[in-house]
Design an enzyme around this catalytic site. Sequence first.
Site, PDB file in Angstrom:
ATOM      1  N   ARG A  30      -5.499  13.909   3.367  1.00 46.27           N
ATOM      2  CA  ARG A  30      -5.718  12.840   2.395  1.00 46.27           C
ATOM      3  C   ARG A  30      -7.211  12.509   2.300  1.00 46.27           C
ATOM      4  O   ARG A  30      -7.962  12.724   3.248  1.00 46.27           O
ATOM      5  CB  ARG A  30      -4.909  11.605   2.781  1.00 46.27           C
ATOM      6  N   CYS A  63       1.756   2.916   2.599  1.00 41.50           N
ATOM      7  CA  CYS A  63       2.740   2.899   3.678  1.00 41.50           C
ATOM      8  C   CYS A  63       4.115   2.437   3.195  1.00 41.50           C
ATOM      9  O   CYS A  63       5.107   3.145   3.328  1.00 41.50           O
ATOM     10  CB  CYS A  63       2.227   1.990   4.788  1.00 41.50           C
ATOM     11  N   GLU A  73       1.140  27.248   7.174  1.00 40.49           N
ATOM     12  CA  GLU A  73       0.165  26.484   7.969  1.00 40.49           C
ATOM     13  C   GLU A  73      -0.970  27.416   8.396  1.00 40.49           C
ATOM     14  O   GLU A  73      -0.721  28.490   8.931  1.00 40.49           O
ATOM     15  CB  GLU A  73       0.878  25.860   9.189  1.00 40.49           C
ATOM     16  N   GLY A  77       0.800  -1.225   0.000  1.00 41.58           N
ATOM     17  CA  GLY A  77       0.000   0.000   0.000  1.00 41.58           C
ATOM     18  C   GLY A  77       0.826   1.264   0.000  1.00 41.58           C
ATOM     19  O   GLY A  77       2.017   1.266  -0.340  1.00 41.58           O
ATOM     20  N   ALA A 105      -0.574   4.016   9.738  1.00 43.69           N
ATOM     21  CA  ALA A 105      -0.414   2.614   9.356  1.00 43.69           C
ATOM     22  C   ALA A 105      -0.722   1.675  10.523  1.00 43.69           C
ATOM     23  O   ALA A 105      -1.409   0.659  10.346  1.00 43.69           O
ATOM     24  CB  ALA A 105       1.019   2.393   8.867  1.00 43.69           C
ATOM     25  N   GLY A 164       1.428  22.189   7.449  1.00 45.89           N
ATOM     26  CA  GLY A 164       2.487  21.974   8.450  1.00 45.89           C
ATOM     27  C   GLY A 164       2.192  20.800   9.370  1.00 45.89           C
ATOM     28  O   GLY A 164       2.618  20.779  10.520  1.00 45.89           O
ATOM     29  N   HIS A 194      21.730   3.760  32.634  1.00 38.22           N
ATOM     30  CA  HIS A 194      22.394   5.049  32.457  1.00 38.22           C
ATOM     31  C   HIS A 194      23.617   4.854  31.574  1.00 38.22           C
ATOM     32  O   HIS A 194      24.363   3.898  31.772  1.00 38.22           O
ATOM     33  CB  HIS A 194      22.854   5.591  33.813  1.00 38.22           C
TER      34      HIS A 194
HETATM   35  P1  FAD Z   1      -3.077   2.018   2.028  1.00 35.67           P
HETATM   36  O1  FAD Z   1      -1.757   1.833   2.608  1.00 35.67           O
HETATM   37  O2  FAD Z   1      -3.357   3.283   1.287  1.00 35.67           O
HETATM   38  O3  FAD Z   1      -3.337   0.787   1.056  1.00 35.67           O
HETATM   39  C1  FAD Z   1      -4.481   0.708   0.274  1.00 35.67           C
HETATM   40  C2  FAD Z   1      -4.201  -0.189  -0.907  1.00 35.67           C
HETATM   41  O4  FAD Z   1      -5.412  -0.439  -1.587  1.00 35.67           O
HETATM   42  C3  FAD Z   1      -3.269   0.437  -1.936  1.00 35.67           C
HETATM   43  O5  FAD Z   1      -2.186  -0.423  -2.196  1.00 35.67           O
HETATM   44  C4  FAD Z   1      -4.138   0.620  -3.180  1.00 35.67           C
HETATM   45  O6  FAD Z   1      -3.424   0.429  -4.386  1.00 35.67           O
HETATM   46  C5  FAD Z   1      -5.177  -0.465  -2.982  1.00 35.67           C
HETATM   47  N1  FAD Z   1      -6.455  -0.195  -3.645  1.00 35.67           N
HETATM   48  C6  FAD Z   1      -7.202   0.938  -3.572  1.00 35.67           C
HETATM   49  N2  FAD Z   1      -8.347   0.782  -4.255  1.00 35.67           N
HETATM   50  C7  FAD Z   1      -8.321  -0.467  -4.761  1.00 35.67           C
HETATM   51  C8  FAD Z   1      -9.221  -1.228  -5.570  1.00 35.67           C
HETATM   52  N3  FAD Z   1     -10.415  -0.733  -5.935  1.00 35.67           N
HETATM   53  N4  FAD Z   1      -8.866  -2.474  -5.930  1.00 35.67           N
HETATM   54  C9  FAD Z   1      -7.674  -3.007  -5.554  1.00 35.67           C
HETATM   55  N5  FAD Z   1      -6.801  -2.339  -4.792  1.00 35.67           N
HETATM   56  C10 FAD Z   1      -7.120  -1.099  -4.399  1.00 35.67           C
HETATM   57  N6  FAD Z   1       1.583   6.421   8.803  1.00 35.67           N
HETATM   58  C11 FAD Z   1       2.257   6.027   9.905  1.00 35.67           C
HETATM   59  O7  FAD Z   1       1.696   5.339  10.752  1.00 35.67           O
HETATM   60  N7  FAD Z   1       3.568   6.385  10.102  1.00 35.67           N
HETATM   61  C12 FAD Z   1       4.247   7.137   9.197  1.00 35.67           C
HETATM   62  O8  FAD Z   1       5.421   7.439   9.378  1.00 35.67           O
HETATM   63  C13 FAD Z   1       3.561   7.557   8.030  1.00 35.67           C
HETATM   64  N8  FAD Z   1       4.198   8.288   7.096  1.00 35.67           N
HETATM   65  C14 FAD Z   1       3.540   8.651   5.967  1.00 35.67           C
HETATM   66  C15 FAD Z   1       4.217   9.396   5.010  1.00 35.67           C
HETATM   67  C16 FAD Z   1       3.581   9.776   3.856  1.00 35.67           C
HETATM   68  C17 FAD Z   1       4.326  10.594   2.829  1.00 35.67           C
HETATM   69  C18 FAD Z   1       2.228   9.383   3.627  1.00 35.67           C
HETATM   70  C19 FAD Z   1       1.513   9.773   2.354  1.00 35.67           C
HETATM   71  C20 FAD Z   1       1.546   8.639   4.570  1.00 35.67           C
HETATM   72  C21 FAD Z   1       2.191   8.264   5.750  1.00 35.67           C
HETATM   73  N9  FAD Z   1       1.530   7.518   6.730  1.00 35.67           N
HETATM   74  C22 FAD Z   1       2.206   7.165   7.869  1.00 35.67           C
HETATM   75  C23 FAD Z   1       0.113   7.121   6.586  1.00 35.67           C
HETATM   76  C24 FAD Z   1       0.000   5.638   6.161  1.00 35.67           C
HETATM   77  O9  FAD Z   1       0.738   5.443   4.985  1.00 35.67           O
HETATM   78  C25 FAD Z   1      -1.457   5.279   5.958  1.00 35.67           C
HETATM   79  O10 FAD Z   1      -2.212   5.622   7.096  1.00 35.67           O
HETATM   80  C26 FAD Z   1      -1.592   3.775   5.706  1.00 35.67           C
HETATM   81  O11 FAD Z   1      -0.878   3.393   4.565  1.00 35.67           O
HETATM   82  C27 FAD Z   1      -3.063   3.384   5.547  1.00 35.67           C
HETATM   83  O12 FAD Z   1      -3.142   2.020   5.354  1.00 35.67           O
HETATM   84  P2  FAD Z   1      -4.377   1.370   4.570  1.00 35.67           P
HETATM   85  O13 FAD Z   1      -4.136  -0.099   4.612  1.00 35.67           O
HETATM   86  O14 FAD Z   1      -5.638   1.913   5.093  1.00 35.67           O
HETATM   87  O15 FAD Z   1      -4.260   1.908   3.075  1.00 35.67           O
END
Ligand code: FAD
Length: 462
Positions: A268, A42, A199, A40, A315, A177, A441
Amino acid sequence: MNEKYDLIVIGAGPGGYVGAIRAAQRGLKAAVIEKDKPGGVCLNIGCIPSKSLIHESNNFRLIPSLKELGVKIDAEEFDYRKVFERSRKAADTLSKGVDYLLKKNGIELIKGIATLKDSSTVLIDGDRELTARNILLATGSHPRQIPGFEFDHKQILSSDDALMLTKLPKSICILGGGAIGVEFAHIFNAFGVDVHIVEMLGHLVPLEDDDIAAELQKSFSKRGIHIHTLSKATTLKKTKTRCKITIENVEKNQETLSVDQVLVVVGRVPNTGKLGLENSGIQTDKGFIPVGDYYQTCSTGVFAVGDVVASPMLAHVASKEAQIAVEFMAGDNPQKWLDSNHIPSAVYCEPQIASFGLTEKQAKESGIPFKKATFPYRGVGKSVAVGSPEGMVKIIFDDKYKEILGCHLVGADATEIIHELLLAKKSELLPEDIASMVHAHPTLSEAVMESMRAVEGWAVHV
Ligand code: FAD
């Protein structure tokens, strides 16, 4: 052909793939449908590549200190593309790791775009049909746009674009921000880019405690990052090479910034628009899927977790929600909902930020009689020994019973150190338990022990 499963998961992010593995562990026959790479946002275009870039930027920031030691470093040949390539290698390795874990657990990973046909049927790419007793929606989210600042992926960037840059701009303006904005500000600044952050709210990382944010702002300002709070970008004029942005603060004062690129990181949007939710009677609320105690939707057998539901877009939240949902499907008796006071939030810029529970402002608003205690990082020997004296631990606690209500850290390794406090909160320990526990420590964790001694009124090293 109609193939049958116990569980079909849509999306292989930290919500989807963890849910599928937990299902397999509980003896359910599961399949995951993913249109892109396993892992995904993440693993592929979020947490992991951004942390790799942060790691390299931290290495780069060590150069002046190494030079002070007489080490000769010639950064002339520095090539940001190599930094980018390392981040892609980390992302690809972990994505392949998810592929491996799914196979190891006997889970079929099917490539394609999934839509709901009804509450128990999923269509892949509009033709192949799968049915299941349960469906887990974990389709994540995508970057939000601001009218007038739409992504062109060259000058106006999303976080996806920023992670895929192979060449750095000389200057950039970051709109937003929050956690993602300040992490990018840290990366760009470390590599010598002139950075502005705009921000709308009163301070950077608006969800964090005011004192913690103030420490971050002090540190960022010292590093030359231009911070424009209580301000919003109003207009954009693009030439081939420059972006001119007008920003306006609450007093209606305007300023024009001229930069190479603009990065828009203002939140997002859940990926729920093209999922066919209407075919199983699910209606969204501001784009999010409403769910019950175990992440079940109004449509029997259909569950939703992660960024598509209205909980913190993190994540570890997605993974935990998936675990709860799947254990419920399997007939277990999992905990209900994630207690929001037990969810750690972490920001990986330098200084790092980590927190959970009530901020001081939220404690005031809650009406609970509370007190606060703080302890500065510079009070522990390790922070001075490793040259990271900036930062603090701030504890919000119940005035009567001393129950921990909120913990907030800013400083080196805060994102690792927070877990001792979180375990204490989860185990309903009292400040005296941490205050009296022997800590090695010299460690930065001694600041946690001292903060709890401060709660008890006897911090030693201040
Ligand atoms: P996602 O990880 O978005 O996965 C969803 C998946 O579903 C994707 O692979 C997509 O291709 C697939 N998909 C979508 N629609 C369909 C469909 N119709 N059919 C088939 N597949 C589909 N979170 C943290 O906890 N720590 C961090 O340090 C952090 N850093 C981040 C940095 C950035 C730059 C960004 C953008 C986000 C960050 N996040 C972080 C947030 C984190 O990435 C998300 O909260 C997390 O990935 C959400 O997980 P999810 O499983 O809900 O969805």
